[in-house]
Write an enzyme that holds these catalytic residues in place. Structure first.
Site, PDB file in Angstrom:
ATOM      1  N   LYS A  52      86.561 192.020  45.899  1.00 48.97           N
ATOM      2  CA  LYS A  52      87.432 191.203  44.282  1.00 48.97           C
ATOM      3  C   LYS A  52      86.231 191.701  43.373  1.00 48.97           C
ATOM      4  CE  LYS A  52      89.303 187.086  46.852  1.00 48.97           C
ATOM      5  NZ  LYS A  52      89.178 186.165  47.038  1.00 48.97           N
ATOM      6  N   GLN A  96      84.978 180.838  46.973  1.00 47.94           N
ATOM      7  CA  GLN A  96      86.261 181.582  47.425  1.00 47.94           C
ATOM      8  C   GLN A  96      85.629 180.624  49.405  1.00 47.94           C
ATOM      9  OE1 GLN A  96      86.712 184.989  47.999  1.00 47.94           O
ATOM     10  NE2 GLN A  96      86.973 185.032  50.355  1.00 47.94           N
ATOM     11  N   ASP A 119      93.292 181.529  42.201  1.00 41.12           N
ATOM     12  CA  ASP A 119      93.724 181.198  43.128  1.00 41.12           C
ATOM     13  C   ASP A 119      95.640 180.451  43.367  1.00 41.12           C
ATOM     14  OD1 ASP A 119      92.628 182.535  45.073  1.00 41.12           O
ATOM     15  OD2 ASP A 119      91.057 181.246  45.031  1.00 41.12           O
TER      16      ASP A 119
END
Ligand code: L34
Length: 291
Positions: A52, A96, A119
């Site tokens: 990422k 995460q 997200d």
């Protein structure tokens, strides 16, 4: 059979995003800024977050990586989230998953400002998605939609069987594919660990989305001739012939299923890279919304 090359498609989309960022920079606009919070030292999470951050660098985004050891308290993590919510330099951020057992993932997700939730995990974004309102789509389902769209795979009226009902993949995927949209307009069956005769359900599918986390679960006996097979699984299995000691396999037995499928995604190089690209698209969107 055609392979849906997620790695290549992700690169194409990243090139497009890079062009947009170049233009924003030329016009003196705000450069999108993503922050990622990584807790603990799960090797897979590290690898995904590294992808990422690297992708942010490639497209010209700013990125901030906040790494904390697994012993961080829930309270401390929630404080970091508050700071990121307030920090005007940050357009969007992610925490995460998975998190260590002593931290409540739901609490963490709820603490993220929906406007910065790139997200798409916060219930506000999830609810907006379910009602077809503007929102941040969850990255993996969004990436799969991009694959279907860019490969011009017709989904309308098709029977899609989603395997796995997680909040971040299976459930949102089932909603997105049943929406009145393109890609969409599918008749969806959402299957899970309590589904009776799962093999027979999967066999009826025109489109299979496998997201259960069991290596090679979907075999050729479960796949109808000509089905589109999307493999979300990224499982590490021991392999002494590799320097790393492991290799990645999907939830689909690729070699057995490939001949039957009309389209199939590989692992690695399929859905994974598209998840990263979707996050970039959401971050660009967050940055534009802020202007
Ligand atoms: N908060 N947690 C949050 N957001 C996410 O969107 C994720 N996810 C999933 C796990 N936890 C998360 C990811 O980032 C899965 N995921 C993810 C991201 C990238 C890749 C795979 C999963 C990826 O880049 N896969 C490469 C191989 C990577 C490797 O070598 O290990 C591939 O080609 O599939």
């Amino acid at each position: 059979m055609k392979i849906i090359d997620g790695k290549q498609l992700a690169q194409t989309i990243k090139n497009e995003i890079k062009e947009e960022v170049d233009q924003i920079r030329a016009e003196g606009g705000n450069i999108p800024h993503l922050a990622a919070v990584l807790v603990g030292d799960n090797p897979a999470s590290r690898s995904y977050v590294r992808n990422k951050v690297r992708s942010c660098e490639f497209v010209g985004f700013e990125s901030t990586l906040i790494q904390k050891d697994a012993g961080i308290s829930e309270e401390e993590l929630l404080e970091i989230i508050d700071e990121l919510n307030e920090n005007e330099d940050i357009d969007g951020f992610i925490v995460q998953l998975p998190l260590p057992d002593h931290i409540d993932e739901t609490k963490v997700t709820l603490a993220i400002d929906p406007k910065k939730d790139v997200d798409g995990f916060h219930p506000v974004n999830f609810g907006r998605m379910a009602q077809g309102l503007d929102c941040f789509l969850p990255a993996t389902p969004y990436g799969i939609l991009q694959m279907l769209e860019r490969y011009k795979i017709d989904t309308s009226g098709k029977h899609c069987v989603v395997i796995g009902r997680s909040n971040i993949v299976g459930t949102p995927m089932s909603i997105l594919l049943s929406r009145k949209a393109n890609p969409g307009n599918c008749t969806v069956t959402l299957t899970h660990s309590r589904t009776k005769d799962l093999g027979a359900e999967i066999l009826r599918a025109d489109i299979i989305v496998a997201a259960i986390g069991i290596p090679n679960f979907v075999g050729s006996d479960m796949v109808k001739e000509g089905a589109v097979v999307i493999d979300v699984g990224i499982n590490r299995v021991e392999d002494e012939t590799r320097k790393s000691g492991y290799r990645l396999v999907g939830d689909v037995d690729f070699d057995a299923v490939a001949d039957k499928a009309s389209y199939i995604t590989p692992v690695p190089g399929g859905v994974g890279p598209m998840t990263v690209t979707s996050l970039l698209m959401n971050t660009l969107k967050a940055s534009r919304l802020k202007q």
